[in-house]
Design a protein around this motif. Structure first.
Motif, PDB file in Angstrom:
ATOM      1  N   LEU A 171       0.846  -1.416   0.103  1.00 18.25           N
ATOM      2  CA  LEU A 171      -0.104   0.061  -0.046  1.00 18.25           C
ATOM      3  C   LEU A 171       0.823   1.367   0.007  1.00 18.25           C
ATOM      4  CD1 LEU A 171      -2.805   1.436   0.168  1.00 18.25           C
ATOM      5  CD2 LEU A 171      -2.917   1.178   2.584  1.00 18.25           C
ATOM      6  N   ARG A 172       2.112   1.231   0.861  1.00 18.88           N
ATOM      7  CA  ARG A 172       2.661   2.466   0.883  1.00 18.88           C
ATOM      8  C   ARG A 172       3.350   2.619  -0.546  1.00 18.88           C
ATOM      9  NH1 ARG A 172       8.099   4.164   2.444  1.00 18.88           N
ATOM     10  NH2 ARG A 172       7.767   6.171   3.591  1.00 18.88           N
ATOM     11  N   ALA A 173       3.871   1.366  -1.266  1.00 20.85           N
ATOM     12  CA  ALA A 173       4.388   1.736  -2.708  1.00 20.85           C
ATOM     13  C   ALA A 173       3.547   2.350  -3.545  1.00 20.85           C
ATOM     14  CB  ALA A 173       5.027   0.181  -3.095  1.00 20.85           C
ATOM     15  N   VAL A 174       2.257   1.826  -3.348  1.00 20.26           N
ATOM     16  CA  VAL A 174       1.293   2.314  -4.136  1.00 20.26           C
ATOM     17  C   VAL A 174       0.848   3.857  -4.036  1.00 20.26           C
ATOM     18  CG1 VAL A 174      -1.395   2.266  -4.718  1.00 20.26           C
ATOM     19  CG2 VAL A 174      -0.007   0.129  -4.588  1.00 20.26           C
ATOM     20  N   LEU A 175       0.896   4.161  -2.668  1.00 20.90           N
ATOM     21  CA  LEU A 175       0.783   5.832  -2.268  1.00 20.90           C
ATOM     22  C   LEU A 175       2.019   6.603  -2.982  1.00 20.90           C
ATOM     23  CD1 LEU A 175      -0.803   5.230   1.322  1.00 20.90           C
ATOM     24  CD2 LEU A 175      -2.107   5.958  -0.788  1.00 20.90           C
ATOM     25  N   LEU A 176       2.898   5.922  -2.848  1.00 22.67           N
ATOM     26  CA  LEU A 176       4.283   6.760  -3.185  1.00 22.67           C
ATOM     27  C   LEU A 176       4.344   6.842  -4.837  1.00 22.67           C
ATOM     28  CD1 LEU A 176       7.048   5.435  -0.926  1.00 22.67           C
ATOM     29  CD2 LEU A 176       6.541   7.869  -1.054  1.00 22.67           C
ATOM     30  N   THR A 177       3.512   5.925  -5.515  1.00 24.01           N
ATOM     31  CA  THR A 177       3.657   6.045  -7.072  1.00 24.01           C
ATOM     32  C   THR A 177       3.053   7.219  -7.512  1.00 24.01           C
ATOM     33  OG1 THR A 177       3.670   3.701  -6.986  1.00 24.01           O
ATOM     34  CG2 THR A 177       3.163   4.741  -9.175  1.00 24.01           C
ATOM     35  N   GLY A 178       3.918   7.992  -8.260  1.00 21.84           N
ATOM     36  CA  GLY A 178       3.427   9.392  -8.979  1.00 21.84           C
ATOM     37  C   GLY A 178       3.880  10.936  -8.150  1.00 21.84           C
ATOM     38  N   LEU A 179       4.380  10.258  -6.900  1.00 20.88           N
ATOM     39  CA  LEU A 179       4.806  11.566  -6.030  1.00 20.88           C
ATOM     40  C   LEU A 179       6.323  11.548  -5.836  1.00 20.88           C
ATOM     41  CD1 LEU A 179       2.383  10.915  -2.964  1.00 20.88           C
ATOM     42  CD2 LEU A 179       2.181  12.659  -4.837  1.00 20.88           C
ATOM     43  N   TRP A 224      -3.045  -2.635 -13.758  1.00 17.54           N
ATOM     44  CA  TRP A 224      -3.443  -1.115 -13.294  1.00 17.54           C
ATOM     45  C   TRP A 224      -2.607  -0.090 -12.944  1.00 17.54           C
ATOM     46  CZ3 TRP A 224      -8.455  -1.262 -13.759  1.00 17.54           C
ATOM     47  CH2 TRP A 224      -9.213  -2.353 -13.546  1.00 17.54           C
ATOM     48  N   LEU A 225      -1.313  -0.726 -12.649  1.00 15.16           N
ATOM     49  CA  LEU A 225      -0.248   0.553 -12.363  1.00 15.16           C
ATOM     50  C   LEU A 225       1.132   0.396 -12.681  1.00 15.16           C
ATOM     51  CD1 LEU A 225      -0.551   3.214 -10.648  1.00 15.16           C
ATOM     52  CD2 LEU A 225       0.027   2.041  -8.697  1.00 15.16           C
ATOM     53  N   PRO A 226       1.418   0.160 -14.049  1.00 11.11           N
ATOM     54  CA  PRO A 226       2.692  -0.184 -14.581  1.00 11.11           C
ATOM     55  C   PRO A 226       3.913   0.812 -13.859  1.00 11.11           C
ATOM     56  CG  PRO A 226       1.039   0.221 -16.344  1.00 11.11           C
ATOM     57  CD  PRO A 226       0.520   0.394 -14.938  1.00 11.11           C
ATOM     58  N   ALA A 227       3.104   2.105 -13.570  1.00 13.32           N
ATOM     59  CA  ALA A 227       4.399   3.129 -12.905  1.00 13.32           C
ATOM     60  C   ALA A 227       4.970   2.417 -11.725  1.00 13.32           C
ATOM     61  CB  ALA A 227       3.833   4.329 -12.810  1.00 13.32           C
ATOM     62  N   LEU A 228       4.201   1.705 -10.824  1.00 16.75           N
ATOM     63  CA  LEU A 228       4.690   1.134  -9.604  1.00 16.75           C
ATOM     64  C   LEU A 228       5.984   0.417  -9.801  1.00 16.75           C
ATOM     65  CD1 LEU A 228       4.123   0.268  -6.386  1.00 16.75           C
ATOM     66  CD2 LEU A 228       2.715  -1.471  -7.395  1.00 16.75           C
ATOM     67  N   SER A 229       6.924   0.649  -8.927  1.00 17.30           N
ATOM     68  CA  SER A 229       8.060  -0.049  -9.064  1.00 17.30           C
ATOM     69  C   SER A 229       7.976  -1.457  -9.009  1.00 17.30           C
ATOM     70  CB  SER A 229       9.041   0.416  -7.764  1.00 17.30           C
ATOM     71  OG  SER A 229       9.975  -0.669  -7.466  1.00 17.30           O
ATOM     72  N   SER A 230       8.644  -2.341  -9.914  1.00 17.96           N
ATOM     73  CA  SER A 230       8.578  -3.765 -10.133  1.00 17.96           C
ATOM     74  C   SER A 230       9.016  -4.357  -9.030  1.00 17.96           C
ATOM     75  CB  SER A 230       9.351  -4.311 -11.378  1.00 17.96           C
ATOM     76  OG  SER A 230      10.606  -3.906 -11.196  1.00 17.96           O
ATOM     77  N   ARG A 231      10.059  -3.557  -8.158  1.00 15.98           N
ATOM     78  CA  ARG A 231      10.448  -4.321  -6.923  1.00 15.98           C
ATOM     79  C   ARG A 231       9.457  -4.277  -5.897  1.00 15.98           C
ATOM     80  NH1 ARG A 231      14.985  -0.402  -5.747  1.00 15.98           N
ATOM     81  NH2 ARG A 231      13.186   0.570  -5.322  1.00 15.98           N
ATOM     82  N   ALA A 232       8.448  -3.483  -6.045  1.00 17.49           N
ATOM     83  CA  ALA A 232       7.289  -3.457  -4.952  1.00 17.49           C
ATOM     84  C   ALA A 232       6.447  -4.915  -5.045  1.00 17.49           C
ATOM     85  CB  ALA A 232       6.451  -2.195  -5.013  1.00 17.49           C
TER      86      ALA A 232
END
Ligand SMILES: Cc1cc2nc3c(=O)[nH]c(=O)nc-3n(C[C@H](O)[C@H](O)[C@H](O)COP(=O)(O)OP(=O)(O)OC[C@H]3O[C@@H](n4cnc5c(N)ncnc54)[C@H](O)[C@@H]3O)c2cc1C
Length: 391
Positions: free
Chosen positions: A107-115, A229-237
């Motif tokens: 969830l934290r990784a999702v919340l950081l994506t784009g910021l 849904w969120l390819p911008a999310l780091s693949s490491r997450a």
């Protein structure tokens, strides 16, 4: 309008996402590095957190967060031991809100994506000053300063913003700690425990020890959900993320001693679980040692209201609620986001907008029970205590 948020926790990041979505300039200062400190494994998200995420996150972020939560949970099972077997009691434990389990890390990784361009890691806030013209200047530990129209302290229970702004607020250490860890589901699949509790949370009372458990089965594979849904999310997450059992063991500070490494905390948990039913022992023995944490249980007695201004606080910084504080932090973020958007649109002046958000927060989020579960007196009406004089 420009907003400075101190703290990239659940509240600060939800707010930053909501402001970014509304086109409001926001910067987040976070004391820790990008990977932060371990803050636990799972988070039960109830209707308050869900509503906040739906309001503040872009579509892809929300879809990713929801797709990777566990199945719905409406009550906590009570598990005990009978003739050497773990059994579920016919009546569930009282209390608890319906919701779904989220992996904190994901969830934290999702919340950081784009910021990425808005969050400044490794940058601690130290002080603020109110300036002529109504703006707020913040001082950072590295000697830099920054200025904004609004300063939001989303910096957790030890909040430096609150300590300066509302210095009369007390934080009480209950002396209680929660050892929290996670174990791959596959490691305990043969014990029958996952089949016994399904997707629900369980409160286990056995041999004089209390242990909380929950199985997290990702509703969709995190890798597939990210691609969709969120390819911008780091693949490491999402790499190597798998279904797990979350567990908690309460302990007192005396027993815990000085906070140790995750591996040290895990060994202590193993000691506490040594005399338990073999299935429960295995849950702790087979845990990922580096995910084990000892979390402090603090509480903040009800805070009298204060006159609104361009500095405000949300989340654990002003009300600590170990079992559902994350939902409250996200709810505060949602409410404050709406208030700041109303101001940015010219619908309300800043003080009125922030004052209304704070009033709602005091109404819904301040504790009504003390650490022993006794009702606390309601906070006094507005205007009772002034914030500290600002330089
Ligand atoms: C055992 C346990 C289980 C829990 N389970 C749940 C649950 O299932 N559901 C739930 O809703 N809640 C749960 N909670 C509560 C939840 O974890 C917290 O309420 C929530 O994390 C608070 O979010 P926050 O954004 O207010 O603060 P935090 O998440 O604490 O974030 C504050 C951030 O501010 C940063 N910071 C601090 N000082 C500074 C500074 N000077 N400058 C810059 N940055 C700073 C910190 O590094 C941190 O990143 C649980 C708590 C515990 C202890």
């Amino acid at each position: 309008m420009r907003v400075i948020v101190v703290g990239a926790g659940l509240g600060g990041l939800t707010l930053a996402q909501g402001l970014r979505l509304a086109g409001i300039d926001v910067v987040v200062y976070e004391r820790d590095g990008e990977h932060g400190r371990p803050q636990g494994v799972s988070l039960h998200i109830d209707h308050r957190g869900t509503r906040a995420l739906r309001a503040c996150l872009p579509r892809g972020h929300l879809a990713m967060a929801e797709a990777t939560m566990g199945g719905p949970r409406d009550h906590t099972l009570r598990v005990s031991e009978r003739d050497g077997e773990l059994v579920v009691a016919p009546t569930p434990s009282a209390g608890g809100r319906a919701g779904r389990q989220a992996s904190r890390r994901l969830l934290r990784a999702v919340l950081l994506t784009g910021l990425e361009d808005r969050v400044r890691f490794g940058t601690a806030f130290t002080r603020f000053e109110r300036r002529a013209g109504g703006t707020v200047r913040v001082r950072l530990a590295d000697g830099r300063t920054d200025t904004a129209d609004v300063l939001v302290g989303a910096d957790g229970v030890g909040s430096a913003v609150r300590r300066q702004y509302l210095p009369h607020v007390e934080v009480l250490d209950t002396g209680r700690r929660m050892l929290m860890g996670a174990t791959p589901l596959r490691a305990v699949a043969g014990t029958g425990l996952p089949a016994l509790i399904g997707d629900r949370a369980a409160s286990v009372q056995v041999r004089g020890t209390m242990m909380a458990l929950g199985v997290h089965r990702f509703s969709a594979s995190p890798v597939t959900a990210r691609d969709r849904w969120l390819p911008a999310l780091s693949s490491r997450a999402v790499a190597g993320v798998e279904d797990y059992v979350m567990w908690c063991l309460p302990v007192t500070q005396d027993r815990l001693g000085p906070a140790g490494s995750p591996a040290g905390v895990w060994r202590l948990a193993q000691g506490l679980a040594a005399a338990l039913h073999p299935a429960l022992r295995l849950v702790v023995d087979a845990a990922w040692p580096d995910m084990t944490v000892a979390l402090r249980i603090a509480m903040i007695p009800p805070v009298p209201s204060w006159p609104a201004g361009p500095v405000t606080v949300i989340g654990d910084a002003i009300h600590a609620a170990p079992g559902f504080g994350g939902n409250l932090a996200m709810q505060d973020a949602h409410r404050l986001r709406d208030a700041l958007v109303a101001h940015a649109r010219g619908e309300q002046d800043l003080r009125t907008a922030i004052g209304a958000a704070e009033e709602g927060m005091r109404r819904d989020s301040l504790p009504t029970l003390d650490a022993q579960g006794r009702p606390l007196p309601r906070p006094p009406r507005p205007g009772a205590v002034e914030p500290a004089a600002c330089p």
